[in-house]
Design a protein around this motif. Sequence first.
Motif, mmCIF file in Angstrom:
data_model
loop_
_atom_site.group_PDB
_atom_site.id
_atom_site.type_symbol
_atom_site.label_atom_id
_atom_site.label_comp_id
_atom_site.label_asym_id
_atom_site.label_seq_id
_atom_site.Cartn_x
_atom_site.Cartn_y
_atom_site.Cartn_z
ATOM 1 N N ALA A 43 71.988 47.697 22.618
ATOM 2 C CA ALA A 43 71.409 47.188 23.736
ATOM 3 C C ALA A 43 72.329 46.449 24.703
ATOM 4 C CB ALA A 43 70.129 46.280 23.470
ATOM 5 N N GLY A 44 73.409 46.558 24.648
ATOM 6 C CA GLY A 44 74.338 45.863 25.453
ATOM 7 C C GLY A 44 75.031 44.672 24.966
ATOM 8 N N ALA A 45 76.012 44.042 25.624
ATOM 9 C CA ALA A 45 76.781 42.851 25.207
ATOM 10 C C ALA A 45 75.771 41.745 25.344
ATOM 11 C CB ALA A 45 78.062 42.688 26.034
ATOM 12 N N ALA A 46 74.748 41.695 26.335
ATOM 13 C CA ALA A 46 74.085 40.392 26.383
ATOM 14 C C ALA A 46 73.408 40.098 25.062
ATOM 15 C CB ALA A 46 72.995 40.488 27.457
ATOM 16 N N ILE A 47 73.010 41.345 24.255
ATOM 17 C CA ILE A 47 72.187 41.065 23.069
ATOM 18 C C ILE A 47 73.275 40.902 21.784
ATOM 19 C CG2 ILE A 47 70.700 42.359 21.190
ATOM 20 C CD1 ILE A 47 69.330 41.567 24.240
ATOM 21 N N SER A 48 74.192 41.420 21.891
ATOM 22 C CA SER A 48 75.504 41.310 20.675
ATOM 23 C C SER A 48 76.264 40.252 20.889
ATOM 24 C CB SER A 48 76.073 42.838 20.356
ATOM 25 O OG SER A 48 76.550 43.034 21.786
ATOM 26 N N ALA A 49 76.187 39.710 21.875
ATOM 27 C CA ALA A 49 77.358 38.456 22.135
ATOM 28 C C ALA A 49 76.543 37.370 21.507
ATOM 29 C CB ALA A 49 77.653 38.232 23.334
ATOM 30 N N PRO A 50 77.322 36.579 20.693
ATOM 31 C CA PRO A 50 76.721 35.447 20.080
ATOM 32 C C PRO A 50 76.640 34.146 20.869
ATOM 33 C CG PRO A 50 78.986 35.999 18.900
ATOM 34 C CD PRO A 50 78.720 37.083 20.084
ATOM 35 N N SER A 51 75.430 33.456 20.768
ATOM 36 C CA SER A 51 75.193 32.048 21.641
ATOM 37 C C SER A 51 74.482 31.055 20.729
ATOM 38 C CB SER A 51 74.434 32.588 22.869
ATOM 39 O OG SER A 51 73.253 32.725 22.727
ATOM 40 N N ALA A 52 74.449 29.896 21.117
ATOM 41 C CA ALA A 52 73.734 28.984 20.421
ATOM 42 C C ALA A 52 72.369 28.940 21.375
ATOM 43 C CB ALA A 52 74.450 27.657 20.402
ATOM 44 N N SER A 53 71.575 29.820 21.125
ATOM 45 C CA SER A 53 70.203 30.026 21.814
ATOM 46 C C SER A 53 69.059 29.021 21.109
ATOM 47 C CB SER A 53 69.881 31.451 21.556
ATOM 48 O OG SER A 53 70.731 32.431 21.986
ATOM 49 N N ARG A 54 68.314 28.725 21.968
ATOM 50 C CA ARG A 54 67.255 27.757 21.475
ATOM 51 C C ARG A 54 65.618 28.721 22.334
ATOM 52 N NH1 ARG A 54 70.532 26.472 18.258
ATOM 53 N NH2 ARG A 54 70.870 24.479 17.635
ATOM 54 N N GLY A 55 65.286 27.941 23.342
ATOM 55 C CA GLY A 55 64.046 28.462 23.895
ATOM 56 C C GLY A 55 64.380 30.116 24.860
ATOM 57 N N CYS A 56 63.303 30.834 24.666
ATOM 58 C CA CYS A 56 63.654 31.781 25.778
ATOM 59 C C CYS A 56 62.288 32.220 26.136
ATOM 60 C CB CYS A 56 64.325 33.089 24.827
ATOM 61 S SG CYS A 56 62.947 34.080 23.869
ATOM 62 N N ALA A 57 62.125 33.043 27.234
ATOM 63 C CA ALA A 57 60.926 33.327 27.916
ATOM 64 C C ALA A 57 61.168 34.648 28.712
ATOM 65 C CB ALA A 57 60.836 32.328 28.978
ATOM 66 N N PHE A 58 60.249 35.450 28.508
ATOM 67 C CA PHE A 58 60.054 36.767 29.060
ATOM 68 C C PHE A 58 59.240 36.732 30.474
ATOM 69 C CE2 PHE A 58 60.355 36.523 24.435
ATOM 70 C CZ PHE A 58 61.440 37.758 24.106
ATOM 71 N N GLY A 59 59.857 37.766 31.266
ATOM 72 C CA GLY A 59 59.041 37.960 32.698
ATOM 73 C C GLY A 59 60.239 38.871 33.332
ATOM 74 N N ASP A 60 59.481 39.506 34.336
ATOM 75 C CA ASP A 60 60.354 40.385 35.330
ATOM 76 C C ASP A 60 60.788 39.711 36.491
ATOM 77 O OD1 ASP A 60 61.355 42.527 36.672
ATOM 78 O OD2 ASP A 60 59.228 43.812 36.869
#
Length: 555
Positions: A397-414
């Motif tokens: 699904a691309g580098a944005a999914i497979s690249a590591p990050s210290a994620s916390r909150g996320c939101a979905f929208g177009d």
Amino acid sequence: MSFVDVARDSGLSVKTIFGGEHKNKYLLETTGCGVAFYDYDNDGWLDIFLVNGSRLEGFPAGQEPTSHLFKNNRDGSFIDVTAKAGLTHSGWGQGVCIGDYDNDGFDDLFVTYYGKNVLYRNNGDGTFTDVSEKAGVAGKKKRWGTGCAFVDYDRDGRLDLFVANYIDLDLATAPVPESGPCLYKGVMVACGPPGLIGGKNILYHNNGNGTFSDVSESAGITQANGTFGLGVLTADFDNDGWPDIYVANDSTPSALYQNKKNGKFVDVGMEAGCVLSPDGKPQAGMGVSAADYDLDGNLDIVKTNFAGDTPSLYHNRGNWNFEDTTFTAGLGAHTQYLGWGCGFFDVDNDGWADVLICNGHVYPEVEQLKTEAGYAQRKLLYRNLRNGRFEDISTQAGAAISAPSASRGCAFGDFDNDGDIDVVVNTVNGYPQLLRCDSSLQNNWIKAKTIGTKSNRSGIGARLKCITRPPDEKNAHEQIDEVRSGGSYISQNDLRIHFGLGKAERVEVLEIHWPSGQVDKLKDIAANQLIFVKEGEGIVRAMQFPGAKTVKPLK
């Protein structure tokens, strides 16, 4: 179909500050912040609100980090309008949720903090007013608010407010890593939550005059089985038309508050089977999301958990009976990641809900360990196989999914209104991510913005049923979703409801069950547009966007 991180190019250039970068003294430094996709100016384009934090040592006056509001320029870029909007506020920011609490047509903004929470009234002219104290929802200095949601729990047409609380923390007396010592796999880390006093969740009732009353005790909210509340999810789990509330708890059983329709709630999570691991143990729940992933008419739950565990997938069989399908559905393969923000969303617009999980370790000190997946971790993307199972497509699904990050909150929208769902992610001591979904699948979609009249103006709590007849399917395809405030991990998704339609070029029936009891049935709606639906009136406006595939109207 792939995701590209366009945050820096789009102007989301503000770093989220949260605790020490390599070592944490208190648990307060670990939780991170939420984020909202939020059309604050009603122009049909999603803006972004990023909660920000602080550091124990503080900052010189005038240099404190603040939360930020970025306005969508409608060309793929954003501009920082925080100061102009009157939203400059510093402190240990945590979660965010939106909803029009005063029914004036502009969605208001609520931000939780370690300390006092903040309610901003949207003035409708691009500015906000802090009404927290006046409205009675600021809370107390030592409270640690986390997830939140506006919810009309008594269906009186006014949005009430639910706030989860994590820990009653006093830094003057809180244990430090050396005092235990508090260890994670032999490495000294911040202490807790076990051994600390869990916070009590709060339910505020909207009085209809700009103020709220704390009804937590009388409504039964304080009687939950677990504590250490983080993610908050509202959904009508038993299809009775009344919103229930799920809270993902850390280190104790999660809570599922059943709405008794008389102003009271009862925690039925233990009997319902959706608050523990498959072997009956409490988990460290973080984020939570709901969708009907198998199209059986019941809303299911996905929840993120700690490293060494898996996410939880609870299949709703109806009548307060959930089955843990984590392993049979294919979500149990990864135990090395620690999950935070998450969501069901239709990544390929085929009409079936997929799952994204954002990961990152809680302790920066794990960088010393070779046995862990690291502090920064990759995301997990699961595609719905339409048979009750999911396939891990993270690496495709691309580098944005497979690249590591210290994620916390996320939101979905177009955010770019091209018809596929994008994701915004808040990180710890890093820059936000804006994951643009680029798809060449040419599947169709429909979006609906709900406008309540008898119900609350945001239409929060409305259930939408979308019926299509795709050319490649024998039977009608029936999807459901609900307009909800809060969700994921202490974040806010777009309030517009989005349905992927596959190859169907029109919606046969869109049925809306409003919180007031009103039912609207709209028929024969062309795909690939945003429709504004007013309670009792039907479609009052429609927007088509450049770049979206057009479908010719029927003659």
